[in-house]
Scaffold this motif. Structure first.
Motif, PDB file in Angstrom:
ATOM      1  N   GLY A 276     -23.060 111.519  18.609  1.00 47.01           N
ATOM      2  CA  GLY A 276     -22.342 110.676  19.080  1.00 47.01           C
ATOM      3  C   GLY A 276     -21.681 109.702  18.051  1.00 47.01           C
ATOM      4  N   ILE A 277     -22.462 109.440  17.115  1.00 44.33           N
ATOM      5  CA  ILE A 277     -21.933 108.569  15.966  1.00 44.33           C
ATOM      6  C   ILE A 277     -20.616 109.094  15.408  1.00 44.33           C
ATOM      7  N   THR A 278     -20.777 110.276  15.035  1.00 42.04           N
ATOM      8  CA  THR A 278     -19.559 111.099  14.248  1.00 42.04           C
ATOM      9  C   THR A 278     -18.482 111.223  15.155  1.00 42.04           C
ATOM     10  N   ALA A 279     -18.682 111.463  16.539  1.00 38.86           N
ATOM     11  CA  ALA A 279     -17.613 111.551  17.357  1.00 38.86           C
ATOM     12  C   ALA A 279     -17.014 110.321  17.655  1.00 38.86           C
ATOM     13  N   VAL A 280     -17.334 109.121  17.565  1.00 39.62           N
ATOM     14  CA  VAL A 280     -16.887 107.901  17.720  1.00 39.62           C
ATOM     15  C   VAL A 280     -15.978 107.792  16.362  1.00 39.62           C
ATOM     16  N   ILE A 281     -16.668 108.002  15.438  1.00 39.37           N
ATOM     17  CA  ILE A 281     -15.875 107.863  14.046  1.00 39.37           C
ATOM     18  C   ILE A 281     -14.742 108.897  14.052  1.00 39.37           C
ATOM     19  N   SER A 282     -14.955 109.908  14.588  1.00 41.71           N
ATOM     20  CA  SER A 282     -13.687 110.803  14.332  1.00 41.71           C
ATOM     21  C   SER A 282     -12.497 110.245  15.278  1.00 41.71           C
ATOM     22  N   VAL A 283     -12.885 109.658  16.783  1.00 42.91           N
ATOM     23  CA  VAL A 283     -11.845 109.186  17.547  1.00 42.91           C
ATOM     24  C   VAL A 283     -11.269 108.078  16.881  1.00 42.91           C
ATOM     25  N   ILE A 284     -11.965 107.143  16.136  1.00 41.75           N
ATOM     26  CA  ILE A 284     -11.389 106.195  15.496  1.00 41.75           C
ATOM     27  C   ILE A 284     -10.205 106.559  14.358  1.00 41.75           C
ATOM     28  N   THR A 285     -10.717 107.402  13.650  1.00 45.37           N
ATOM     29  CA  THR A 285     -10.089 108.047  12.558  1.00 45.37           C
ATOM     30  C   THR A 285      -8.609 108.841  13.151  1.00 45.37           C
ATOM     31  N   PHE A 286      -8.815 109.478  14.162  1.00 47.66           N
ATOM     32  CA  PHE A 286      -7.835 110.278  14.779  1.00 47.66           C
ATOM     33  C   PHE A 286      -6.642 109.086  15.119  1.00 47.66           C
ATOM     34  N   PHE A 287      -7.017 108.098  16.023  1.00 42.36           N
ATOM     35  CA  PHE A 287      -6.165 107.194  16.319  1.00 42.36           C
ATOM     36  C   PHE A 287      -5.195 106.419  15.289  1.00 42.36           C
ATOM     37  N   LYS A 288      -6.018 106.346  14.050  1.00 41.00           N
ATOM     38  CA  LYS A 288      -5.397 105.742  12.764  1.00 41.00           C
ATOM     39  C   LYS A 288      -4.538 106.427  12.259  1.00 41.00           C
ATOM     40  N   ILE A 289      -4.908 107.879  12.148  1.00 46.84           N
ATOM     41  CA  ILE A 289      -4.036 108.969  11.649  1.00 46.84           C
ATOM     42  C   ILE A 289      -2.821 108.930  12.369  1.00 46.84           C
ATOM     43  N   PHE A 290      -2.958 109.200  13.880  1.00 46.85           N
ATOM     44  CA  PHE A 290      -1.811 109.157  14.684  1.00 46.85           C
ATOM     45  C   PHE A 290      -0.970 108.056  14.759  1.00 46.85           C
TER      46      PHE A 290
END
Length: 209
Positions: free
Chosen positions: A192-206
Motif C-alpha cells: 500500500g505504501i509503495t502504491a501511494v508513492i507510485s501514484v504520486i510519482t506518476f502524476f508528477k511525471i504526467f
C-alpha cells in the motif's frame, strides 16, 4: 509555513517508513520484552539520532539534485518503475513471511542500549534513498523546501516520527507474550505504501509533460 509543511512531511514519512517490521523496530520490541520498556526506548532514541543524521545527508544531496532538473527526471522515472514492481510483488507475489524477532537479547545498561541503537541503525542505509526520493518528489509539487531551516525542520521531524513508531513497537510488545501471536503479514501494508508513492510519482511525471 514552509517550516510546518516540511515538518509534517518529515514526520509522516518517517512514521510510515518504520511501520513494516524490520531489524530495528523488531529489535526494539524484543528489548522491551526482555529488559523492559525503558531500555527499549533508549535503544529507539539511539536509532533516531542516527536516522536524523542520515536524513540530513540525504536532504543535502537532494538539494543538489533539485538544482539539476535533468537528474531529477531520470530519478523519478527509475523510481516509478521500481515502486510499481515492488507494489506488484508485495500484493500478488510475496507470501506470508512475517518477520520474526531476534531470538536472544543480552542484557545491557541504558547507556549501552542507546549507543547500540545508534550503531545498529548505521547498518540500515535505506533512509538515504528513501529521504532522497521523498524530498525530491514532494519538492516537485512545491510542497517541500530545501532552505537550511526547512531541512532542519524535516530532520527533526524524521527523528520524532521514527521514535514514535518505535515506541509503539516497544509498547505493543511490552508483555512477555509469544511473538508468533502478534506477528501479522505486512506485505499488504508495504504494498500500500509503495502504491501511494507510485501514484504520486506518476502524476508528477504526467504533469511535467
Amino acid at each position: 509555513m514552509s517550516l510546518l509543511i516540511n515538518f509534517t512531511i518529515g514526520f509522516l514519512a518517517a512514521f510510515i517508513g518504520v511501520i513494516p517490521p524490520g531489524l530495528l523496530n523488531m529489535y526494539a520490541a524484543k528489548i522491551s520484552m526482555k529488559e523492559g520498556r525503558k531500555k527499549g526506548l533508549m535503544f529507539s532514541l539511539g536509532v533516531c539520532i542516527t536516522v536524523m543524521v542520515q536524513t540530513y545527508i540525504a536532504l543535502i544531496f537532494a538539494r543538489f539534485l533539485d538544482m539539476h532538473p535533468e537528474y531529477v527526471d531520470i530519478l523519478q522515472k527509475v523510481g516509478l518503475g521500481i515502486f510499481i514492481c515492488l507494489t506488484i510483488y508485495f500484493f500478488f507475489i510475496a507470501k506470508d513471511n512475517s518477520r520474526q524477532m531476534p531470538e536472544s537479547v543480552e542484557p545491557h545498561s541504558k547507556t549501552n542500549r542507546f549507543f547500540s541503537g545508534m550503531l545498529l541503525a548505521l547498518l540500515n542505509l535505506l533512509p538515504l534513498p528513501y529521504w532522497l526520493y521523498i524530498s525530491i518528489t514532494f519538492a516537485g509539487f512545491g510542497w517541500f523546501s530545501f532552505g537550511q531551516l526547512e531541512i532542519f525542520s524535516a530532520v527533526l521531524a524524521s527523528g520524532m516520527g521514527t521514535f514514535l513508531m518505535l515506541a509503539l513497537y516497544v509498547w505493543f510488545f511490552r508483555k512477555k507474550d509469544k511473538p508468533q501471536q502478534k506477528m501479522v503479514n505486512m506485505n499488504y501494508i508495504i504494498g500500500g505504501i509503495t502504491a501511494v508513492i507510485s501514484v504520486i510519482t506518476f502524476f508528477k511525471i504526467f504533469n511535467g509533460y
